[in-house]
Each structure stands twice: as structure tokens, then as C-alpha cells.
Design an enzyme around this catalytic site. Structure first.
Site, PDB file in Angstrom:
ATOM      1  N   SER A   1       3.456  51.203 -33.240  1.00 56.56           N
ATOM      2  CA  SER A   1       4.808  51.068 -32.736  1.00 56.56           C
ATOM      3  C   SER A   1       5.282  49.768 -33.414  1.00 56.56           C
ATOM      4  O   SER A   1       6.495  49.605 -33.690  1.00 56.56           O
ATOM      5  CB  SER A   1       4.871  51.085 -31.427  1.00 56.56           C
ATOM      6  OG  SER A   1       3.843  50.144 -30.565  1.00 56.56           O
ATOM      7  N   TRP A   2       4.632  48.645 -33.272  1.00 61.91           N
ATOM      8  CA  TRP A   2       5.284  47.345 -33.609  1.00 61.91           C
ATOM      9  C   TRP A   2       5.176  47.425 -35.224  1.00 61.91           C
ATOM     10  O   TRP A   2       6.217  46.872 -35.781  1.00 61.91           O
ATOM     11  CB  TRP A   2       4.190  46.109 -33.080  1.00 61.91           C
ATOM     12  CG  TRP A   2       4.754  44.883 -33.187  1.00 61.91           C
ATOM     13  CD1 TRP A   2       3.953  43.596 -33.445  1.00 61.91           C
ATOM     14  CD2 TRP A   2       6.100  44.344 -33.256  1.00 61.91           C
ATOM     15  NE1 TRP A   2       4.763  42.604 -33.630  1.00 61.91           N
ATOM     16  CE2 TRP A   2       6.059  42.891 -33.374  1.00 61.91           C
ATOM     17  CE3 TRP A   2       7.406  44.914 -32.867  1.00 61.91           C
ATOM     18  CZ2 TRP A   2       7.141  42.080 -33.435  1.00 61.91           C
ATOM     19  CZ3 TRP A   2       8.281  44.056 -32.935  1.00 61.91           C
ATOM     20  CH2 TRP A   2       8.404  42.527 -33.070  1.00 61.91           C
TER      21      TRP A   2
ATOM     22  N   LYS B   1      -1.093  39.797 -32.664  1.00 61.68           N
ATOM     23  CA  LYS B   1      -1.400  38.906 -31.586  1.00 61.68           C
ATOM     24  C   LYS B   1      -2.879  38.751 -31.101  1.00 61.68           C
ATOM     25  O   LYS B   1      -3.042  40.046 -30.327  1.00 61.68           O
ATOM     26  CB  LYS B   1      -0.416  39.033 -30.563  1.00 61.68           C
ATOM     27  CG  LYS B   1       0.958  38.733 -30.983  1.00 61.68           C
ATOM     28  CD  LYS B   1       2.053  38.850 -29.873  1.00 61.68           C
ATOM     29  CE  LYS B   1       3.504  38.781 -30.388  1.00 61.68           C
ATOM     30  NZ  LYS B   1       4.326  39.015 -29.087  1.00 61.68           N
TER      31      LYS B   1
ATOM     32  N   ALA C   1       8.559  46.745 -29.074  1.00 64.51           N
ATOM     33  CA  ALA C   1       8.882  47.378 -30.274  1.00 64.51           C
ATOM     34  C   ALA C   1       9.979  48.486 -30.017  1.00 64.51           C
ATOM     35  O   ALA C   1      10.605  48.611 -30.965  1.00 64.51           O
ATOM     36  CB  ALA C   1       7.545  48.279 -30.686  1.00 64.51           C
TER      37      ALA C   1
ATOM     38  N   LYS D   1      -1.203  34.953 -24.069  1.00 66.14           N
ATOM     39  CA  LYS D   1      -0.315  35.724 -22.978  1.00 66.14           C
ATOM     40  C   LYS D   1      -0.767  36.817 -22.822  1.00 66.14           C
ATOM     41  O   LYS D   1      -0.320  37.501 -21.610  1.00 66.14           O
ATOM     42  CB  LYS D   1       1.062  35.412 -23.549  1.00 66.14           C
ATOM     43  CG  LYS D   1       1.351  36.178 -24.900  1.00 66.14           C
ATOM     44  CD  LYS D   1       1.838  37.759 -24.614  1.00 66.14           C
ATOM     45  CE  LYS D   1       1.865  38.411 -25.695  1.00 66.14           C
ATOM     46  NZ  LYS D   1       2.422  39.838 -25.689  1.00 66.14           N
TER      47      LYS D   1
ATOM     48  N   ASP E   1       7.378  34.718 -24.495  1.00 60.55           N
ATOM     49  CA  ASP E   1       6.585  35.667 -24.723  1.00 60.55           C
ATOM     50  C   ASP E   1       5.681  35.951 -23.405  1.00 60.55           C
ATOM     51  O   ASP E   1       5.388  36.987 -22.888  1.00 60.55           O
ATOM     52  CB  ASP E   1       5.532  35.465 -26.028  1.00 60.55           C
ATOM     53  CG  ASP E   1       5.095  36.912 -26.338  1.00 60.55           C
ATOM     54  OD1 ASP E   1       5.376  37.858 -25.896  1.00 60.55           O
ATOM     55  OD2 ASP E   1       4.255  36.893 -27.393  1.00 60.55           O
TER      56      ASP E   1
ATOM     57  N   ARG F   1       1.799  46.920 -22.596  1.00 60.58           N
ATOM     58  CA  ARG F   1       0.577  47.513 -22.545  1.00 60.58           C
ATOM     59  C   ARG F   1      -0.548  46.798 -21.426  1.00 60.58           C
ATOM     60  O   ARG F   1      -1.218  47.354 -20.911  1.00 60.58           O
ATOM     61  CB  ARG F   1      -0.059  47.695 -23.905  1.00 60.58           C
ATOM     62  CG  ARG F   1       0.609  49.002 -24.437  1.00 60.58           C
ATOM     63  CD  ARG F   1       0.311  49.223 -25.919  1.00 60.58           C
ATOM     64  NE  ARG F   1       1.135  48.526 -26.587  1.00 60.58           N
ATOM     65  CZ  ARG F   1       0.934  48.183 -28.220  1.00 60.58           C
ATOM     66  NH1 ARG F   1      -0.068  48.377 -28.525  1.00 60.58           N
ATOM     67  NH2 ARG F   1       1.902  47.758 -28.879  1.00 60.58           N
TER      68      ARG F   1
ATOM     69  N   GLU G   1      -4.381  44.530 -26.497  1.00 59.26           N
ATOM     70  CA  GLU G   1      -5.183  43.398 -27.292  1.00 59.26           C
ATOM     71  C   GLU G   1      -5.505  42.522 -26.412  1.00 59.26           C
ATOM     72  O   GLU G   1      -6.583  41.883 -26.459  1.00 59.26           O
ATOM     73  CB  GLU G   1      -4.113  42.813 -28.039  1.00 59.26           C
ATOM     74  CG  GLU G   1      -3.700  43.336 -29.466  1.00 59.26           C
ATOM     75  CD  GLU G   1      -4.421  43.399 -30.501  1.00 59.26           C
ATOM     76  OE1 GLU G   1      -5.962  42.839 -30.093  1.00 59.26           O
ATOM     77  OE2 GLU G   1      -4.224  43.488 -31.440  1.00 59.26           O
TER      78      GLU G   1
END
Length: 333
Positions: A15-16, A110, A142, A193, A246, A257, A283
Site C-alpha cells: 500500500s505505501w 519505518k 497510504a 512510534k 507521526d 495497522r 512493523e
């Protein structure tokens, strides 16, 4: 931009990666979008949209999906990696083997390197020691970028001229790209984050309310800043887009997510079931382990990270983790 209709390669068709490729193509760049799954790339070519991750958003004509990595990066003026952090080292190694002469490599991943707990810039230095580096980070979802909704990001590099050039590729209508020379701080903020977002999701999923969420975000920012400073980042970075911006976004919106992972854990799902439900890379799960290890090696106290790690890897009940945080000894802020 460095040339008329520059040729760029975006590696990672999730997506990103797709959203950034769309943004670059909108700005007049010729973009090759690489994905490791040949069937998914074929579907992108045929459908002219990423139906799995960004349904209904057309790929611009100047964006061409391609599963051949050599063809994608062979003539690229800039390579942008947007692959999961656990795949970053392997893809970076492939890029270096194909284009050892490349002068600039950027990434919008990230996370930390899962093998060494080091920043991704260290991975790039290992494989392409002569290349300029730039990281793209900030409060972004995204789908909103792909739809052309207003967005602001930070591009940090070891050379400001490089940051400005990479930012110029991305900067456009409804998309503002700021520049920074704090390559370390921007990476730490963007990675850490995600751990805080899992914690915020757990808290909200357990019904602890807005007060607890605000406290987690505020104290989470303190944790991220302490780690970032210990690693060599600049304090002002953590009050900017790649820090507070962020963090606030990913802790408060269910497009995140990592936040959804926390919500799922609060409902009693295990990591595997939560990942299946979310359907994309999360992530923060790996980053919690890596940030905890890095913090320990630098003697940096990160209680939210520690409790999140305990939930993810040691079987601690989510409600117990929140109680552990709330029962910490009172002290001055």
C-alpha cells in the site's frame, strides 16, 4: 527536479509503496514499481490499480509495474525502498549487486534492522558506502496519499542537497515535503512510534478511555525522544512531523495497522490471528523487540516499550501491562 521527467524506481508494491509511486508519477516522474510477487505485479499491470491495498485508485500512465528488479533499477536516477524492515537488508543487498554505482538511495520503510537492531541507514552504509541516503517519514496513511488528500512529510538526508532533491520529487499539490539533516532522529521517530501505537490500541481496546490514550502518547513521546537523543538525534526532530506528528496519527486512527494490532490483542487474539485479520505487515511487532534491545544497550528507560514487549513476547495479559504502567511510582515529570 534533477532532470525533465526523471526516472525513479520504487521497490515494494504494497500500500505505501504504491501510494508513493502514484504521488511521484503525479509529479511528472517516470516510475517503475517493483514487487517480489510476479502474480501481484501482473495484476497491477492488467488492472491499472492495486485492488488488494488501494482499490479504486488508478495508476497513472507514467507508472509501470515490473517484477524484474534489474530492469526496474537499471536506468533509475533514484531508488526508493518501501519494503518491510525485515526484508530491507536483502533488497538493499540486491540493489547494490545490480547497481554498485548508484549515487543515491532513499527509503520510506519505518523500522530497525531485525538482525542487528541498527538503523536502516547503517544497512545502506554497509552495502552502498559511497551513496547519499535519504529517509522519507512522517504522519501518513497510504490511502490518503493515493487519493491526493493533504499530506506533509519529512525527508532527511546526510546531505541537505540530497534531501532537497528527493523532496522535490515528492512535493506537489496537496503534498508538502519538508527537509531535515537529522537522519538519525527521523528514523528513530518513524520506527518507535509503531510500538506506542500498539500500546494505545491495547489501552483503547480495553476501554481505558481518552485520558489514558493522551497519557500514553505524551509519555511515549518522552520515551522516543530519550532513545533518539541517546542514538544521536536532535531534540527538535521529535516535536516535528517525524516525531509527534507521526505518533499522534498512528496512535489515534484505525487506519493504523499497529493500533489495530493493539485493539486485536485487547480482544484476546494472539499475534498470528491479529496479523491474519489485519492482512498486512505490522512493523511494530518486530520493532518492539528491536527498540527494547537497543534501549537496553544504551541504558535508556522505556517503560511503555517494555510492557508492550512483554505482551507481545512474554505472554503478559494486556490488562496487566496497563496496570503495570499506571502503578509505577509517582515522580516529577
Amino acid at each position: 527536479m534533477s532532470s525533465v521527467d526523471p526516472k525513479l524506481a520504487v521497490l515494494g508494491a504494497g500500500s505505501w509503496g504504491t501510494a508513493l509511486a502514484i504521488q511521484l508519477a503525479r509529479n511528472g516522474c517516470k516510475v517503475a514499481l517493483w514487487g517480489h510477487d510476479a502474480q501481484e505485479v501482473a495484476a497491477l499491470r492488467q488492472d491499472r490499480e492495486n485492488r488488494r491495498y488501494l482499490p479504486g485508485i488508478a495508476l497513472p500512465e507514467s507508472l509501470q509495474p515490473n517484477e524484474d528488479l534489474t530492469a526496474c533499477i537499471g536506468e533509475a536516477e533514484e531508488v526508493l525502498l518501501v519494503v518491510p524492515s525485515h526484508a530491507f537488508d536483502a533488497v538493499c543487498r540486491q540493489v547494490a549487486a545490480i547497481r554498485p554505482d548508484i549515487r543515491s538511495l532513499s527509503w520510506a520503510t519505518k523500522g530497525f534492522d531485525d538482525a542487528s537492531n541498527e538503523l536502516l541507514s547503517t544497512v545502506v552504509e554497509r552495502h552502498l558506502p559511497e551513496a547519499d541516503m535519504a529517509v522519507v517519514s512522517g504522519p501518513t496513511f497510504a490511502g490518503e496519499v493515493a487519493r491526493g488528500l493533504p499530506t506533509a512529510i519529512t525527508v532527511a538526508s546526510n546531505r541537505m542537497e540530497n534531501a532537497e532533491r528527493v523532496a522535490s520529487y515528492l512535493h506537489g499539490e496537496n503534498f508538502r515535503a519538508y527537509t531535515s539533516d537529522d537522519l538519525i532522529g527521523v528514523q528513530v521517530g518513524g520506527a518507535s512510534k509503531n510500538v506506542m501505537a500498539i500500546a494505545a490500541g491495547i489501552s483503547d481496546g480495553l476501554g481505558f478511555g481518552a485520558n489514558a490514550r493522551a497519557a500514553l502518547i505524551t509519555r511515549g513521546l518522552h520515551e522516543i525522544t530519550r532513545l533518539g537523543l541517546a542514538m544521536g538525534g536532535k531534540p527538535e526532530t521529535f516535536m516535528g512531523l517525524a516525531g509527534l506528528g507521526d505518533l499522534a496519527l498512528t496512535c489515534t486512527d484505525n487506519q493504523s495497522r499497529n493500533r489495530r494490532m493493539g485493539l486485536a490483542l485487547a480482544r484476546g487474539l494472539d499475534i498470528a490471528a491479529a496479523r491474519k485479520e489485519i492482512g498486512q505487515e505490522v512493523e511494530g511487532v518486530g520493532t518492539a523487540r528491536e527498540v527494547r534491545s537497543k534501549a537496553s544497550s544504551l541504558a535508556v528507560e522505556m517503560p511503555i516499550t517494555e510492557q508492550t514487549y512483554q505482551v507481545l513476547y512474554e505472554g503478559l495479559e494486556p490488562s496487566a501491562a496497563v496496570r503495570n504502567l499506571l502503578s509505577r511510582e509517582a515522580r516529577s515529570e
